[in-house]
Design an enzyme around this catalytic site. Structure first.
Site, PDB file in Angstrom:
ATOM      1  N   THR A  10       0.805  -1.198   0.024  1.00  0.00           N
ATOM      2  CA  THR A  10      -0.186  -0.023   0.018  1.00  0.00           C
ATOM      3  C   THR A  10       1.009   1.363  -0.023  1.00  0.00           C
ATOM      4  O   THR A  10       2.078   1.372   0.341  1.00  0.00           O
ATOM      5  CB  THR A  10      -0.777  -0.089   1.425  1.00  0.00           C
ATOM      6  N   ASP A  11       0.190   2.386  -0.375  1.00  0.00           N
ATOM      7  CA  ASP A  11       0.699   3.718  -0.237  1.00  0.00           C
ATOM      8  C   ASP A  11       0.659   4.307   1.124  1.00  0.00           C
ATOM      9  O   ASP A  11       0.048   3.573   2.087  1.00  0.00           O
ATOM     10  CB  ASP A  11       0.342   4.689  -1.348  1.00  0.00           C
ATOM     11  N   ALA A  12       0.867   5.541   1.366  1.00  0.00           N
ATOM     12  CA  ALA A  12       0.733   6.105   2.759  1.00  0.00           C
ATOM     13  C   ALA A  12      -0.735   5.975   3.124  1.00  0.00           C
ATOM     14  O   ALA A  12      -0.911   6.207   4.326  1.00  0.00           O
ATOM     15  CB  ALA A  12       1.316   7.673   2.724  1.00  0.00           C
ATOM     16  N   GLY A  13      -1.606   6.100   2.339  1.00  0.00           N
ATOM     17  CA  GLY A  13      -2.964   6.291   2.550  1.00  0.00           C
ATOM     18  C   GLY A  13      -3.700   4.868   2.764  1.00  0.00           C
ATOM     19  O   GLY A  13      -4.882   4.799   3.179  1.00  0.00           O
ATOM     20  N   VAL A  15      -3.901   2.608   0.584  1.00  0.00           N
ATOM     21  CA  VAL A  15      -4.441   2.010  -0.544  1.00  0.00           C
ATOM     22  C   VAL A  15      -3.257   1.293  -1.184  1.00  0.00           C
ATOM     23  O   VAL A  15      -2.431   1.716  -1.616  1.00  0.00           O
ATOM     24  CB  VAL A  15      -5.116   3.109  -1.503  1.00  0.00           C
TER      25      VAL A  15
END
Length: 125
Positions: A10-13, A15
């Site tokens: 995932t990315d920082a959010g 997602v």
């Protein structure tokens, strides 16, 4: 093939990062060969990705269970087009059209009958 979305996907959010959808599709193609005891190397032959067309439909997030389904769209003597779809809760979230080419000893070769049959009949769903 079923799997879970992990933190490193995932990315920082939270997602799933866009390239990881493609990574999971690659894993599903590889798992089909591994689970059928097919060695994919230069001597025994292997598939090389020629082109990809990706369509992101809906994001998946950390912890989601996803399923990758693969089907044969078409085949020629030395290549095939596959449709790989990723589902979350039975809803399609991603689709990938991938053209693969069969190689052996660094040359394009005809896809052996047994490998084409495996792709067309027994692909991991």
């Amino acid at each position: 093939m079923k799997t879970r979305v992990y933190y490193d996907d995932t990315d920082a959010g939270g997602v799933m990062y866009h390239t990881n959808y493609i990574k999971y599709c690659e894993r599903a193609r590889s798992e089909m060969m591994f689970s059928n005891n097919i060695i994919m190397d230069n001597q025994n032959g292997y598939f090389l990705v020629k082109s990809l067309e990706a369509n992101y439909i809906k994001p998946v997030i950390l912890g989601d269970m996803i399923e990758i389904k693969t089907s044969l769209v078409s085949s020629k003597k030395a290549s095939a087009v596959l449709l790989q779809e990723i589902y979350k809760d039975d809803k399609k979230v991603f689709e990938l059209y991938v053209t693969i080419v069969y190689m052996q000893n660094d040359k394009i070769k005809a896809i052996p009958k047994e490998k084409l049959e495996l792709i067309s009949k027994n692909y991991i769903k």
